[in-house]
Enzyme design. Structure first.
Site, mmCIF file in Angstrom:
data_model
loop_
_atom_site.group_PDB
_atom_site.id
_atom_site.type_symbol
_atom_site.label_atom_id
_atom_site.label_comp_id
_atom_site.label_asym_id
_atom_site.label_seq_id
_atom_site.Cartn_x
_atom_site.Cartn_y
_atom_site.Cartn_z
ATOM 1 C CD GLN A 232 -2.875 1.093 2.422
ATOM 2 O OE1 GLN A 232 -2.766 0.201 3.281
ATOM 3 N NE2 GLN A 232 -3.815 2.014 2.448
ATOM 4 C CB VAL B 80 -2.446 6.106 -1.529
ATOM 5 C CG1 VAL B 80 -3.402 7.199 -1.044
ATOM 6 C CG2 VAL B 80 -1.628 6.611 -2.722
ATOM 7 C CG HIS C 153 -6.708 2.619 -2.688
ATOM 8 N ND1 HIS C 153 -5.965 3.057 -1.616
ATOM 9 C CD2 HIS C 153 -5.849 1.952 -3.493
ATOM 10 C CE1 HIS C 153 -4.705 2.684 -1.775
ATOM 11 N NE2 HIS C 153 -4.615 2.002 -2.903
ATOM 12 C CG HIS D 130 -5.717 -1.221 -6.855
ATOM 13 N ND1 HIS D 130 -4.917 -0.344 -7.549
ATOM 14 C CD2 HIS D 130 -5.264 -1.198 -5.578
ATOM 15 C CE1 HIS D 130 -4.016 0.183 -6.732
ATOM 16 N NE2 HIS D 130 -4.199 -0.330 -5.527
#
Ligand code: 5GP
Ligand code: ZN
Length: 113
Positions: A93, A95, A99, A101
C-alpha cells in the site's frame, strides 16, 4: 494536510472521476497497470481495511458493489477482472487511504508479486 485521495475527493487536485455517490468515488489510476485500472475510494478517510471497524461494514460492502458495477460498465464482467486491496507496507500500500483497485482487460497472473 489531507492525503492525496482526500484532495481528489475534495476536487483540490484533478482526477478522471467516473462515478460519485454520497459515500465513494471511482476514478482512473494515474499509473495504470492494466488496460482498465480504476480506484474505488470511500469519501471518508479510512487508512486501510486493517483499521476498518464493525460500523464500516456497510461502507465496505458498498465499495465492493460499486467496484463490480464499474467492472461491468467497462465490459470486464464476461472475461473477468481483479479487485485488489493492498494493505500496509508488506501489502504494497502506497496511499494511506483505503481503496479498491479494479484491474482488467488482460490476463492476470497468480500469485501476484
Ligand atoms: P496502492 O499502492 O496504495 O495500493 O495504490 C495507490 C494507487 O494510487 C497507485 O496505483 C497509484 O498509481 C495511484 N495514485 C497515486 N497518486 C495518484 C493521483 O494523484 N491520482 C490518481 N488518479 N491515482 C494516483
Ligand atoms: Zn484521505
Amino acid at each position: 494536510m489531507s492525503c492525496v485521495f482526500c484532495r481528489i475527493i475534495s476536487k483540490e487536485i484533478p482526477a478522471e472521476i467516473l462515478h460519485e455517490d454520497p459515500d465513494c468515488v471511482v476514478f482512473k489510476d494515474i499509473n495504470p497497470q492494466a488496460p482498465v485500472h480504476l480506484l474505488v475510494v470511500p469519501k471518508r478517510h479510512l487508512t486501510s481495511v486493517a483499521s476498518a471497524r464493525e460500523e464500516d461494514k456497510q461502507l465496505l460492502g458498498h465499495l465492493l458493489l460499486v467496484a463490480a458495477k464499474a467492472a461491468r460498465e467497462h465490459g470486464l464482467a464476461d472475461k473477468g477482472f481483479r479487485l485488489v486491496i493492498n494493505t500496509g507496507e508488506r501489502g504494497g500500500q502506497t496511499v494511506g487511504h483505503l481503496h479498491v483497485h479494479v484491474l482488467g482487460g488482460r490476463q492476470m497472473r497468480w500469485p501476484p508479486g
